[in-house]
Design an enzyme around this catalytic site. Structure first.
Site, mmCIF file in Angstrom:
data_model
loop_
_atom_site.group_PDB
_atom_site.id
_atom_site.type_symbol
_atom_site.label_atom_id
_atom_site.label_comp_id
_atom_site.label_asym_id
_atom_site.label_seq_id
_atom_site.Cartn_x
_atom_site.Cartn_y
_atom_site.Cartn_z
ATOM 1 N N SER A 103 1.016 -1.062 -0.269
ATOM 2 C CA SER A 103 0.264 -0.143 0.293
ATOM 3 C C SER A 103 1.292 1.473 -0.104
ATOM 4 O O SER A 103 2.090 1.359 0.490
ATOM 5 C CB SER A 103 -0.935 0.188 1.100
ATOM 6 O OG SER A 103 -1.127 1.124 1.525
ATOM 7 N N TYR A 110 -2.275 -0.890 10.324
ATOM 8 C CA TYR A 110 -1.971 -0.798 8.717
ATOM 9 C C TYR A 110 -0.869 -0.654 8.140
ATOM 10 O O TYR A 110 0.058 -1.179 6.878
ATOM 11 C CB TYR A 110 -3.198 -0.426 8.362
ATOM 12 C CG TYR A 110 -2.870 -0.204 6.640
ATOM 13 C CD1 TYR A 110 -4.670 -2.093 6.522
ATOM 14 C CD2 TYR A 110 -3.069 0.304 5.791
ATOM 15 C CE1 TYR A 110 -4.326 -1.953 4.664
ATOM 16 C CE2 TYR A 110 -3.330 0.204 4.542
ATOM 17 C CZ TYR A 110 -3.965 -1.042 3.862
ATOM 18 O OH TYR A 110 -3.670 -1.638 2.333
#
Ligand SMILES: NC(=O)c1ccc[n+]([C@@H]2O[C@H](COP(=O)([O-])OP(=O)(O)OC[C@H]3O[C@@H](n4cnc5c(N)ncnc54)[C@H](OP(=O)(O)O)[C@@H]3O)[C@@H](O)[C@H]2O)c1
Length: 254
Positions: free
Chosen positions: A146, A159
């Site tokens: 990501s 995350y």
């Protein structure tokens, strides 16, 4: 249908929805036999598998919140399809835990849950897949990271950390496994139109999120899928160890 991936057996985790479903579709369109993995949504995974080009696709469930169970997934693919050429670690969770809004117990809980699905299970899958691929004389591992690993995730620090870890693991494995012909890549998307992002995109923040890219939009899942299929093909060998940004120039790292 083109045949760039004809004869290849590919496992895509989290292929019941979103980016994973798009990756499964594109791999099959290019001739691959796909193992469509799901966590909770078996029905959706069955629908994805039934919609794919070609036949003999598999549907396999495993809860990746329990990394100890993840290795069994690789064994199931090999048992049912006879080999594994491409592993796409796509399944992931984004569970907000703003540091000053949660207590210590919730903070720890969210970190453990996030790391289990986003990093430790992919590590277990990479290890099991590498053993199979080494015996076969090669293979490809593609980990969906990501942009958040680089830009930061203030609402969801675990995350961001999990994806940074996934990127770093991909680079280490590219070095460790290259001599066996196993090529390892990470793909780092920015915002993509899926369930994971929908709530944010439909909120007041949605216009600002789209404006992060000079293209004025977020990515379609198919755009990530096309990049993954290129990496899965024989044309991307010398890209091993790369982290490919697919973020519409919304974040340019140096
Ligand atoms: N969407 C974005 O903006 C964006 C941006 C950057 C990176 N990414 C990354 O891209 C990947 C796919 O994201 P997405 O947007 O497609 O997500 P999504 O729409 O929320 O789908 C998540 C997928 O992961 C599976 N999954 C979640 N928890 C699981 C568990 N405990 N065990 C097994 N499977 C589990 C789900 O399976 P079930 O539904 O069957 O449970 C589902 O197939 C993720 O790694 C995500 O971090 C997404």
């Amino acid at each position: 249908m083109n045949s760039r991936l004809s004869g290849k057996v590919c496992l895509v985790t989290g292929a019941s929805r979103g980016i994973g479903a798009a990756i499964a579709a594109e791999l099959a369109r290019q001739g691959a036999r796909v193992a469509v993995h799901y966590g909770r949504n078996r029905d959706l995974a069955e629908q994805v598998a039934a919609s794919l080009d070609g036949d003999k696709h598999l549907v396999l469930g495993a809860d990746l919140a329990d990394p100890a169970g993840a290795a069994g997934l690789i064994q199931q693919v090999v048992t049912q399809a006879g080999r594994l050429d491409v592993l796409v670690n796509n399944a992931g969770i984004y569970v907000p835990h703003p540091p000053l809004a949660v207590d210590a117990a919730e903070w720890l809980d969210k970190w453990q849950a996030t790391l289990a699905v986003n990093l430790v299970s992919p590590a277990v899958l990479c290890h099991a897949a590498a053993k199979v691929m080494a015996e076969q004389g090669g293979g490809r591992i593609i980990n969906i990271g990501s942009r958040g690993a680089f830009r930061g995730e203030p609402e969801c620090p675990a995350y961001g950390a999990s994806k940074a870890g996934l990127h770093a693991m991909s680079q280490s494995l590219a070095l460790a496994l290259g001599p066996q012909g196993i090529l390892v890549y990470a793909v780092a998307p920015g915002w993509v139109e899926t369930d994971m992002a929908r709530e944010f995109l439909n909120s007041e923040a949605g216009a600002g999120i789209k404006a992060q890219s000079p293209l004025g939009r977020v990515a379609r899942p198919e755009e990530i899928a096309e990049t993954v299929c290129f990496l899965a093909s024989s044309q991307a060998e010398y890209l091993t160890g790369s982290i490919i940004d697919v973020n519409g120039a919304s974040y340019l790292r140096h």
